[in-house]
Design a protein around this motif. Sequence first.
Motif, PDB file in Angstrom:
ATOM      1  N   PHE A 115      -9.026   6.249   2.630  1.00 52.89           N
ATOM      2  CA  PHE A 115      -8.452   6.618   3.931  1.00 52.89           C
ATOM      3  C   PHE A 115      -7.711   7.933   3.876  1.00 52.89           C
ATOM      4  O   PHE A 115      -7.837   8.771   4.748  1.00 52.89           O
ATOM      5  CB  PHE A 115      -7.494   5.523   4.418  1.00 52.89           C
ATOM      6  N   ARG A 116      -6.902   8.049   2.824  1.00 55.88           N
ATOM      7  CA  ARG A 116      -6.055   9.224   2.748  1.00 55.88           C
ATOM      8  C   ARG A 116      -6.637  10.213   1.751  1.00 55.88           C
ATOM      9  O   ARG A 116      -6.089  10.449   0.689  1.00 55.88           O
ATOM     10  CB  ARG A 116      -4.628   8.818   2.394  1.00 55.88           C
ATOM     11  N   THR A 143      -4.774   1.243  -4.183  1.00 58.51           N
ATOM     12  CA  THR A 143      -4.149   1.402  -2.862  1.00 58.51           C
ATOM     13  C   THR A 143      -2.971   2.357  -2.969  1.00 58.51           C
ATOM     14  O   THR A 143      -2.238   2.350  -3.958  1.00 58.51           O
ATOM     15  CB  THR A 143      -3.745   0.037  -2.249  1.00 58.51           C
ATOM     16  N   SER A 144      -2.798   3.185  -1.921  1.00 50.67           N
ATOM     17  CA  SER A 144      -1.782   4.233  -1.970  1.00 50.67           C
ATOM     18  C   SER A 144      -0.376   3.693  -1.715  1.00 50.67           C
ATOM     19  O   SER A 144       0.605   4.407  -1.901  1.00 50.67           O
ATOM     20  CB  SER A 144      -2.097   5.317  -0.931  1.00 50.67           C
ATOM     21  N   ASP A 155      -3.947   7.549  -9.061  1.00 50.83           N
ATOM     22  CA  ASP A 155      -2.696   8.326  -9.049  1.00 50.83           C
ATOM     23  C   ASP A 155      -1.548   7.351  -8.837  1.00 50.83           C
ATOM     24  O   ASP A 155      -1.750   6.279  -8.278  1.00 50.83           O
ATOM     25  CB  ASP A 155      -2.667   9.303  -7.856  1.00 50.83           C
TER      26      ASP A 155
HETATM   27  P1  OAD Z   1      -5.740   4.971   0.667  1.00 48.75           P
HETATM   28  O1  OAD Z   1      -6.861   5.900   0.984  1.00 48.75           O
HETATM   29  O2  OAD Z   1      -4.435   5.209   1.346  1.00 48.75           O
HETATM   30  O3  OAD Z   1      -5.446   4.977  -0.903  1.00 48.75           O
HETATM   31  C1  OAD Z   1      -6.491   4.842  -1.831  1.00 48.75           C
HETATM   32  C2  OAD Z   1      -5.861   4.871  -3.228  1.00 48.75           C
HETATM   33  O4  OAD Z   1      -6.913   4.651  -4.162  1.00 48.75           O
HETATM   34  C3  OAD Z   1      -5.208   6.199  -3.611  1.00 48.75           C
HETATM   35  O5  OAD Z   1      -3.899   5.960  -4.136  1.00 48.75           O
HETATM   36  C4  OAD Z   1      -6.124   6.782  -4.690  1.00 48.75           C
HETATM   37  O6  OAD Z   1      -5.405   7.455  -5.731  1.00 48.75           O
HETATM   38  C5  OAD Z   1      -6.761   5.519  -5.261  1.00 48.75           C
HETATM   39  N1  OAD Z   1      -8.107   5.728  -5.818  1.00 48.75           N
HETATM   40  C6  OAD Z   1      -9.083   6.571  -5.414  1.00 48.75           C
HETATM   41  N2  OAD Z   1     -10.171   6.456  -6.186  1.00 48.75           N
HETATM   42  C7  OAD Z   1      -9.888   5.492  -7.100  1.00 48.75           C
HETATM   43  C8  OAD Z   1     -10.614   4.895  -8.193  1.00 48.75           C
HETATM   44  N3  OAD Z   1     -11.858   5.266  -8.473  1.00 48.75           N
HETATM   45  N4  OAD Z   1      -9.999   3.962  -8.942  1.00 48.75           N
HETATM   46  C9  OAD Z   1      -8.730   3.571  -8.663  1.00 48.75           C
HETATM   47  N5  OAD Z   1      -7.997   4.088  -7.660  1.00 48.75           N
HETATM   48  C10 OAD Z   1      -8.571   5.030  -6.883  1.00 48.75           C
HETATM   49  O7  OAD Z   1      -6.295   3.499   0.957  1.00 48.75           O
HETATM   50  P2  OAD Z   1      -5.487   2.136   1.172  1.00 48.75           P
HETATM   51  O8  OAD Z   1      -4.240   2.127   0.366  1.00 48.75           O
HETATM   52  O9  OAD Z   1      -6.457   1.042   0.964  1.00 48.75           O
HETATM   53  O10 OAD Z   1      -5.851   0.110   7.265  1.00 48.75           O
HETATM   54  O11 OAD Z   1      -5.126   2.226   2.700  1.00 48.75           O
HETATM   55  C11 OAD Z   1      -4.403   1.164   3.287  1.00 48.75           C
HETATM   56  C12 OAD Z   1      -4.779   0.999   4.736  1.00 48.75           C
HETATM   57  O12 OAD Z   1      -4.622   2.221   5.429  1.00 48.75           O
HETATM   58  C13 OAD Z   1      -6.229   0.665   4.974  1.00 48.75           C
HETATM   59  O13 OAD Z   1      -6.531  -0.712   4.796  1.00 48.75           O
HETATM   60  C14 OAD Z   1      -6.452   1.069   6.392  1.00 48.75           C
HETATM   61  C15 OAD Z   1      -5.687   2.380   6.398  1.00 48.75           C
HETATM   62  O14 OAD Z   1      -5.123   2.715   7.583  1.00 48.75           O
HETATM   63  C16 OAD Z   1      -6.574  -0.337   8.311  1.00 48.75           C
HETATM   64  O15 OAD Z   1      -7.709  -0.002   8.545  1.00 48.75           O
HETATM   65  C17 OAD Z   1      -5.850  -1.320   9.162  1.00 48.75           C
END
Ligand code: OAD
Length: 233
Positions: A25-26, A177-178, A204
């Motif tokens: 997402f981010r 998850t971030s 991260d």
């Molecule tokens: P984010 O996109 O905020 O965070 C993803 C995290 O995964 C980041 O901290 C990256 O460093 C990490 N990451 C990326 N690639 C990776 C890998 N190969 N192995 C391990 N880690 C990795 O996504 P979420 O935390 O899931 O809500 O976002 C939370 C919510 O925000 C989502 O469920 C969504 C969004 O708004 C809704 O849709 C309601």
Amino acid sequence: MKQDIRNIVILTGAGISAESGLATFRGPEGLWEGHRVEDVCTPEALAHNPALVHRFYDERRARLADVVPNAAHDALAALDRAWTGELLIVTQNVDDLHERAGARRLIHMHGELNSALCAACGNAVAWSVDLPPESRCDACGQPRLRPDIVFFGEMPYQMDRIDVALRAADLFVSIGTSGAVYPAAGFVQTARHAGARTLELNLDPSAGSDYFEESRLGAASLLVPDMVRTLLA
Ligand code: OAD
């Protein structure tokens, strides 16, 4: 890590599906597949621009056909099959990669792409094709079917069940998850106050890294199978 662990809660986020080819997402510039989250993931967006919101989730749903679970999903499914104690996988992801890998003890707290929700009567129905605005609900007949996604400002699913599991957990693990979105970002504190060991696996450091006893940085496809091997050893 294994000693005295019987009850496990695992929280996953977009990072666990990144290596399957689904965008987090981010990402760079904070956009989700080119959109600001508030333009596609709020009740206001759905009210003001239903065509955009429906098309956005239609595209995400169609994309599921191009991706497969990766080693991290497979490892959690193997843990689910083999773990004789309590286990709950709580995912924030709306993709279906955990269940396609074989996980069963699973909650989609932010909804599912493969489900449609009636905004009039609350009935949810399995849905795997495009969902045009004003699609009719089979249960009540109203043309109010929408993507079954928990938008910002809406209550995530099964919070009571998740809370009970967190308070009984011996181990809480957060993967990919971030830590930017509550209530999921607060699970670590609930579990920790209840006496659980806490572990973060992420590429991260997340926003809540300091709350975890241990943080391992790296790709989920490597870190998760490693953790599961240790738990099942
Ligand atoms: P984010 O996109 O905020 O965070 C993803 C995290 O995964 C980041 O901290 C990256 O460093 C990490 N990451 C990326 N690639 C990776 C890998 N190969 N192995 C391990 N880690 C990795 O996504 P979420 O935390 O899931 O809500 O976002 C939370 C919510 O925000 C989502 O469920 C969504 C969004 O708004 C809704 O849709 C309601």
